[in-house]
Design an enzyme around this catalytic site. Structure first.
Site, PDB file in Angstrom:
ATOM      1  N   HIS A   1     -88.333  31.913  98.024  1.00 43.41           N
ATOM      2  CA  HIS A   1     -88.488  32.711  96.802  1.00 43.41           C
ATOM      3  C   HIS A   1     -89.060  34.084  97.103  1.00 43.41           C
ATOM      4  O   HIS A   1     -88.402  35.091  97.004  1.00 43.41           O
ATOM      5  CB  HIS A   1     -89.414  32.006  95.810  1.00 43.41           C
ATOM      6  CG  HIS A   1     -88.693  31.011  94.960  1.00 43.41           C
ATOM      7  ND1 HIS A   1     -87.727  31.367  94.063  1.00 43.41           N
ATOM      8  CD2 HIS A   1     -88.805  29.671  94.875  1.00 43.41           C
ATOM      9  CE1 HIS A   1     -87.260  30.293  93.470  1.00 43.41           C
ATOM     10  NE2 HIS A   1     -87.894  29.246  93.960  1.00 43.41           N
TER      11      HIS A   1
ATOM     12  N   LYS B   1     -83.421  31.538  83.360  1.00 46.29           N
ATOM     13  CA  LYS B   1     -83.968  30.180  83.200  1.00 46.29           C
ATOM     14  C   LYS B   1     -85.490  30.203  83.186  1.00 46.29           C
ATOM     15  O   LYS B   1     -86.106  30.933  83.946  1.00 46.29           O
ATOM     16  CB  LYS B   1     -83.482  29.325  84.382  1.00 46.29           C
ATOM     17  CG  LYS B   1     -83.937  27.890  84.339  1.00 46.29           C
ATOM     18  CD  LYS B   1     -83.299  27.079  85.460  1.00 46.29           C
ATOM     19  CE  LYS B   1     -83.981  27.261  86.794  1.00 46.29           C
ATOM     20  NZ  LYS B   1     -83.356  26.522  87.879  1.00 46.29           N
TER      21      LYS B   1
ATOM     22  N   ASP C   1     -95.003  -2.365 109.777  1.00 45.15           N
ATOM     23  CA  ASP C   1     -96.112  -1.584 109.198  1.00 45.15           C
ATOM     24  C   ASP C   1     -95.687  -0.169 108.799  1.00 45.15           C
ATOM     25  O   ASP C   1     -96.517   0.636 108.377  1.00 45.15           O
ATOM     26  CB  ASP C   1     -97.288  -1.535 110.172  1.00 45.15           C
ATOM     27  CG  ASP C   1     -96.933  -0.835 111.482  1.00 45.15           C
ATOM     28  OD1 ASP C   1     -95.812  -0.293 111.597  1.00 45.15           O
ATOM     29  OD2 ASP C   1     -97.777  -0.815 112.396  1.00 45.15           O
ATOM     30  N   GLY C   2     -94.404   0.163 108.960  1.00 47.71           N
ATOM     31  CA  GLY C   2     -93.921   1.469 108.514  1.00 47.71           C
ATOM     32  C   GLY C   2     -93.828   2.512 109.615  1.00 47.71           C
ATOM     33  O   GLY C   2     -93.303   3.603 109.392  1.00 47.71           O
ATOM     34  N   GLU C   3     -94.346   2.207 110.805  1.00 46.06           N
ATOM     35  CA  GLU C   3     -94.199   3.176 111.898  1.00 46.06           C
ATOM     36  C   GLU C   3     -92.754   3.172 112.403  1.00 46.06           C
ATOM     37  O   GLU C   3     -92.017   2.207 112.215  1.00 46.06           O
ATOM     38  CB  GLU C   3     -95.136   2.801 113.053  1.00 46.06           C
ATOM     39  CG  GLU C   3     -96.602   3.044 112.731  1.00 46.06           C
ATOM     40  CD  GLU C   3     -97.509   2.779 113.933  1.00 46.06           C
ATOM     41  OE1 GLU C   3     -96.996   2.500 115.034  1.00 46.06           O
ATOM     42  OE2 GLU C   3     -98.738   2.850 113.749  1.00 46.06           O
TER      43      GLU C   3
ATOM     44  N   ASP D   1     -74.697  27.277  92.521  1.00 45.45           N
ATOM     45  CA  ASP D   1     -76.145  27.276  92.751  1.00 45.45           C
ATOM     46  C   ASP D   1     -76.406  26.922  94.213  1.00 45.45           C
ATOM     47  O   ASP D   1     -75.507  26.458  94.911  1.00 45.45           O
ATOM     48  CB  ASP D   1     -76.835  26.268  91.814  1.00 45.45           C
ATOM     49  CG  ASP D   1     -78.266  26.703  91.473  1.00 45.45           C
ATOM     50  OD1 ASP D   1     -78.784  27.631  92.125  1.00 45.45           O
ATOM     51  OD2 ASP D   1     -78.857  26.116  90.548  1.00 45.45           O
TER      52      ASP D   1
ATOM     53  N   ASP E   1     -79.191  30.932  87.035  1.00 45.38           N
ATOM     54  CA  ASP E   1     -80.470  31.649  86.974  1.00 45.38           C
ATOM     55  C   ASP E   1     -80.449  32.801  87.972  1.00 45.38           C
ATOM     56  O   ASP E   1     -79.529  32.930  88.785  1.00 45.38           O
ATOM     57  CB  ASP E   1     -81.651  30.701  87.234  1.00 45.38           C
ATOM     58  CG  ASP E   1     -81.489  29.905  88.521  1.00 45.38           C
ATOM     59  OD1 ASP E   1     -80.796  30.389  89.437  1.00 45.38           O
ATOM     60  OD2 ASP E   1     -82.033  28.797  88.609  1.00 45.38           O
TER      61      ASP E   1
ATOM     62  N   ARG F   1     -90.021  25.494  99.225  1.00 49.23           N
ATOM     63  CA  ARG F   1     -90.262  26.018  97.875  1.00 49.23           C
ATOM     64  C   ARG F   1     -91.737  26.308  97.603  1.00 49.23           C
ATOM     65  O   ARG F   1     -92.073  27.234  96.898  1.00 49.23           O
ATOM     66  CB  ARG F   1     -89.727  25.035  96.826  1.00 49.23           C
ATOM     67  CG  ARG F   1     -88.220  25.020  96.784  1.00 49.23           C
ATOM     68  CD  ARG F   1     -87.722  24.108  95.693  1.00 49.23           C
ATOM     69  NE  ARG F   1     -87.124  22.929  96.239  1.00 49.23           N
ATOM     70  CZ  ARG F   1     -86.307  22.119  95.559  1.00 49.23           C
ATOM     71  NH1 ARG F   1     -86.023  22.368  94.317  1.00 49.23           N
ATOM     72  NH2 ARG F   1     -85.786  21.065  96.128  1.00 49.23           N
ATOM     73  N   GLN F   2     -92.616  25.506  98.182  1.00 49.25           N
ATOM     74  CA  GLN F   2     -94.062  25.678  97.910  1.00 49.25           C
ATOM     75  C   GLN F   2     -94.579  26.749  98.860  1.00 49.25           C
ATOM     76  O   GLN F   2     -95.100  26.480  99.942  1.00 49.25           O
ATOM     77  CB  GLN F   2     -94.772  24.334  98.117  1.00 49.25           C
ATOM     78  CG  GLN F   2     -96.278  24.365  97.923  1.00 49.25           C
ATOM     79  CD  GLN F   2     -96.723  24.261  96.468  1.00 49.25           C
ATOM     80  OE1 GLN F   2     -95.926  23.965  95.584  1.00 49.25           O
ATOM     81  NE2 GLN F   2     -97.989  24.521  96.207  1.00 49.25           N
TER      82      GLN F   2
HETATM   83  C1  R5P Z   1     -83.844  27.088  91.391  1.00 53.20           C
HETATM   84  O1  R5P Z   1     -84.490  28.035  91.738  1.00 53.20           O
HETATM   85  C2  R5P Z   1     -82.688  26.598  92.189  1.00 53.20           C
HETATM   86  O2  R5P Z   1     -81.792  27.631  92.473  1.00 53.20           O
HETATM   87  C3  R5P Z   1     -81.959  25.465  91.494  1.00 53.20           C
HETATM   88  O3  R5P Z   1     -81.422  25.953  90.288  1.00 53.20           O
HETATM   89  C4  R5P Z   1     -82.882  24.315  91.193  1.00 53.20           C
HETATM   90  O4  R5P Z   1     -83.616  23.933  92.309  1.00 53.20           O
HETATM   91  C5  R5P Z   1     -82.080  23.154  90.676  1.00 53.20           C
HETATM   92  O5  R5P Z   1     -82.953  22.121  90.309  1.00 53.20           O
HETATM   93  P1  R5P Z   1     -82.519  21.073  89.228  1.00 53.20           P
HETATM   94  O6  R5P Z   1     -81.193  20.521  89.634  1.00 53.20           O
HETATM   95  O7  R5P Z   1     -83.610  20.042  89.269  1.00 53.20           O
HETATM   96  O8  R5P Z   1     -82.484  21.755  87.907  1.00 53.20           O
END
Ligand code: R5P
Length: 297
Positions: free
Chosen positions: A127, A191, A36-38, A218, A168, A92-93
């Site tokens: 962020h 970006k 059942d996914g548990e 990155d 970016d 991120r959120q």
């Molecule tokens: C953005 O803020 C991050 O530093 C990465 O550039 C980003 O999360 C990369 O995502 P993706 O590979 O989907 O472009």
């Protein structure tokens, strides 16, 4: 036993490497999935300080299972349960971008703080908040950088005219902290993101890359869209080769294959998330911080 690492199956190799660096035992956590996914989680004999190791990529089931494991470790006598999550999800959120959205970062931060006595992670994707301790409050929080390990990895065989490129503004701290010890020139792009796989990128002074090898830097490779766009600009500008290095790789095998078929000669990341490009061990970085913080006595 004073301290031990407890490892889920998918990161056993990384957990064992950490245990070896710390000179402590490593035990496997067993997970059984019911139809059942548990999940049923079982831990072997506990230690006074338990370092529960799990990266939280594809996090939803993993989050439930680490809570179950933490509870089992405490039931087995652990006095402190520390979460070692080299990749930390849901950071991120950090606000509700649209009405009705959950602030995932706050929810997951509170959940971790409620169930663990400490957290160590690497390059959390923050962020608007500089300090992870503001998100995960009231416990010991260690937020480490993979930059020294990445710099060490690219140092071997490096040509001195290599140019390091951050796609970016968010990548600037990583690209600069890697370029500085190696004495390399840096370019940073700008970006705009329009969707999960739609970005527009400009790279001021891209002509500086003409006739030189370029390495993209990155923090996360997610879909790979960012790297692909930047690699295209570097190729157009006349870079002789384009490689990429990052802390975390969350990209699928198909997305990675697409990157290498479209202008990126080599991709390397740290092993915060296991996978085909996770060549750079982060174990020493984790061990140094854990030792320095006195977690294992
Ligand atoms: C953005 O803020 C991050 O530093 C990465 O550039 C980003 O999360 C990369 O995502 P993706 O590979 O989907 O472009």
């Amino acid at each position: 036993m004073n301290a031990a690492v407890f490892a889920f199956e998918e990161t056993q190799a990384q957990a064992r490497a950490l245990a070896a660096c710390l000179d402590i035992a490593s035990h496997d956590v067993c997970v059984r999935s019911f139809p059942d996914g548990e999940s049923l989680v079982r831990v072997p004999s506990a230690a006074r300080t338990a370092l529960l190791f799990r990266s939280l990529d594809h996090p939803n089931a993993k989050l439930v299972e680490i809570l179950l494991a933490a509870s089992a470790l405490r039931d087995g006598g652990a006095e402190r349960v520390m979460l070692v999550a080299p990749y930390l999800a849901y950071m991120r959120q950090d606000m509700a971008f649209h009405p009705g959205e959950a602030v995932s970062q706050r929810v997951i931060g509170n959940l971790i703080a409620a169930h663990f006595d400490g957290l160590v992670t690497v390059d959390p994707h923050l962020h608007r908040i500089a300090d992870l301790g503001e998100v995960i409050r009231g416990i010991d929080v260690l937020s480490l950088s993979a930059a020294p390990a990445l710099a060490k990895a690219i140092e071997q065989g490096l040509r001195e005219d290599t140019i390091l490129v951050g796609p970016d503004i968010e990548s600037r701290p990583w690209v600069e902290s890697i370029a500085k010890p190696l004495g390399l020139e840096v370019l940073v792009g700008e970006k705009q993101r329009f969707g999960d796989r739609q970005v527009r990128l400009v790279l001021p002074h891209a002509g500086r890359a003409r006739g030189r090898p370029a390495i993209l830097v990155d923090d996360i490779i997610s879909s790979g869209t960012t790297l692909l766009a930047c690699a295209g600009l570097l190729r157009d500008a006349g870079a002789t080769s384009v490689e990429a290095i990052a802390t975390h790789c969350l990209a699928s095998a198909a997305d990675l294959a697409h990157l290498t078929a479209n202008g990126i000669d080599r991709i390397r990341t740290s092993d915060t998330v296991p996978g085909s490009v996770a060549e750079i061990s982060i174990a020493e970085t984790l061990a140094g911080a854990i030792r320095g913080q006195g977690w294992i006595g």
